[in-house]
Design a protein around this motif. Structure first.
Motif, short mmCIF file in Angstrom:
data_model
loop_
_atom_site.label_atom_id
_atom_site.label_comp_id
_atom_site.label_asym_id
_atom_site.label_seq_id
_atom_site.Cartn_x
_atom_site.Cartn_y
_atom_site.Cartn_z
N LYS A 115 71.57 20.34 59.77
CA LYS A 115 71.58 19.06 59.53
C LYS A 115 72.93 18.54 59.97
O LYS A 115 73.95 19.31 59.83
CB LYS A 115 71.33 18.41 58.25
CG LYS A 115 72.24 19.10 57.13
CD LYS A 115 71.90 18.75 55.62
CE LYS A 115 72.75 19.17 54.73
NZ LYS A 115 72.43 18.60 53.36
N ASP A 116 73.22 17.15 60.27
CA ASP A 116 74.46 16.59 60.35
C ASP A 116 75.14 16.72 59.19
O ASP A 116 74.69 16.55 58.02
CB ASP A 116 74.31 15.21 60.82
CG ASP A 116 75.73 14.72 61.39
OD1 ASP A 116 76.08 14.44 62.51
OD2 ASP A 116 76.67 14.41 60.28
N LEU A 121 70.02 12.57 57.06
CA LEU A 121 68.80 12.29 57.65
C LEU A 121 68.60 12.53 59.08
O LEU A 121 67.57 12.76 59.78
CB LEU A 121 68.25 10.84 57.47
CG LEU A 121 68.17 10.23 55.98
CD1 LEU A 121 67.84 9.03 56.08
CD2 LEU A 121 67.06 11.14 55.35
N GLN A 122 69.86 13.09 59.58
CA GLN A 122 69.98 13.48 61.20
C GLN A 122 69.82 15.06 61.07
O GLN A 122 70.80 15.82 60.87
CB GLN A 122 71.15 13.07 61.70
CG GLN A 122 71.16 13.03 63.38
CD GLN A 122 72.45 12.28 63.72
OE1 GLN A 122 72.25 10.70 63.56
NE2 GLN A 122 73.46 12.78 64.35
N SER A 189 62.84 3.09 58.13
CA SER A 189 62.32 3.73 59.57
C SER A 189 63.06 5.01 60.03
O SER A 189 64.24 5.04 60.21
CB SER A 189 62.05 2.48 60.66
OG SER A 189 61.45 2.87 61.78
N ARG A 190 62.32 5.90 60.44
CA ARG A 190 62.87 7.21 61.07
C ARG A 190 61.95 7.50 62.48
O ARG A 190 61.01 7.25 62.73
CB ARG A 190 62.52 8.29 60.07
CG ARG A 190 62.84 9.72 60.50
CD ARG A 190 62.71 10.85 59.45
NE ARG A 190 62.88 11.97 60.06
CZ ARG A 190 64.18 12.59 60.31
NH1 ARG A 190 65.38 12.05 59.68
NH2 ARG A 190 63.98 13.92 60.82
N ALA A 191 62.98 7.78 63.32
CA ALA A 191 62.44 8.15 64.64
C ALA A 191 62.56 9.67 64.94
O ALA A 191 63.51 10.40 64.38
CB ALA A 191 63.10 7.46 65.75
N ILE A 207 60.71 19.75 64.47
CA ILE A 207 60.93 18.40 64.30
C ILE A 207 62.41 18.11 64.01
O ILE A 207 63.08 18.50 63.25
CB ILE A 207 60.10 17.76 62.95
CG1 ILE A 207 58.70 18.02 63.11
CG2 ILE A 207 60.50 16.14 63.03
CD1 ILE A 207 57.78 17.24 61.74
N VAL A 208 62.85 17.12 65.10
CA VAL A 208 64.20 16.76 64.76
C VAL A 208 64.38 15.32 64.95
O VAL A 208 63.79 14.64 65.85
CB VAL A 208 64.92 17.43 66.13
CG1 VAL A 208 64.36 16.96 67.63
CG2 VAL A 208 66.63 17.02 65.99
N GLY A 209 65.03 14.36 64.11
CA GLY A 209 65.05 13.09 63.93
C GLY A 209 66.20 12.65 63.38
O GLY A 209 67.09 13.42 63.07
#
Length: 234
Positions: A115-116, A121-122, A189-191, A207-209
């Motif tokens: 993760k960042d 969440l990144q 909202s998450r992409a 999964i990467v978002g």
């Protein structure tokens, strides 16, 4: 002690040429790969339990050892993009790139995750489950498989799921589906990109978002991660 997973980066862009160069009778020194760290892990028989891992920071050169540990020579046939590192799990048979400033963390139910350091969440995470399928084509048509996953597996009942793009690629005889989607609820909202593949009797999901508000800024960066996922033979 067996090395089950490696977090690595190539010492120079000339490395692939050294690895692929024909051996000469006068060559006495093997190619050298530099590792930022080695992760030694003890693993239970269940796939999704958390691992007890000890990270030992060090820098060492290995030649024949590195080549013998990596069954897929194509792993080093390409140059790792600038500002990325490669995560390779030899025991579980997969690899992918992640941004070099990200940090490893525990994500419940997943085999690996990064993760960042500032934006939790990144992130990217990898999981797998046993399967008797041999290829993702055995799951059905790509459109049907992707829509079912996003709408009924990845999303919660309170979220609206949208799929924007689907791609199929084949690398070393293995097939992959990569798709872009968003999950939207009332306040959030998450992409993300997801890449799925089947091999070694396992159904892999990467999964990467990120938060959708940042998606335009990081989309291309995270697409590199999604496209880098590979299944290794074990």
């Amino acid at each position: 002690m067996a090395v089950s997973s490696l977090s690595l980066s190539l010492a120079s862009t000339a490395l692939p040429n050294r690895l692929n160069a024909p051996h000469s009778a006068n060559t006495s020194k093997p190619a050298v790969v530099s590792f930022h760290s080695i992760i030694t892990c003890s693993r239970d028989t269940t796939c999704n339990e958390d691992r007890n891992c000890n990270r030992r920071p060090l820098l060492l050169g290995v030649g024949v050892l590195a080549l013998s540990l990596l069954p897929a020579s194509s792993l080093f046939a390409e140059v790792i993009p600038q500002n990325y590192e490669a995560f390779v799990d030899l025991a579980d048979g997969y690899s992918y790139y992640y941004p070099s400033d990200w940090r490893e963390f525990e994500f419940k139910g997943h085999d690996s995750a990064f993760k960042d350091r500032y934006l939790q969440l990144q992130n990217v995470r990898l999981s797998f489950i046993p399967t008797d399928k041999k290829d993702i084509h055995d799951l059905g048509p790509m459109e049907e498989v992707v829509l079912k996953l996003v709408r009924h597996v990845y999303s919660a009942p309170t979220q609206v799921a949208n799929v924007f793009d689907m791609q199929e690629r084949t690398i070393d005889g293995k097939n992959y589906y990569t798709f872009e989607y968003t999950l939207t609820s009332t306040n959030f909202s998450r992409a993300a990109f997801a890449t799925i593949a089947i091999g070694n009797g396992r159904y892999y999901t990467l999964i990467v978002g990120a938060n959708e508000r940042r998606w335009r800024r990081v989309r291309n960066k995270l697409k590199v991660v999604a496209d880098s996922f590979k299944v290794l033979d074990i």
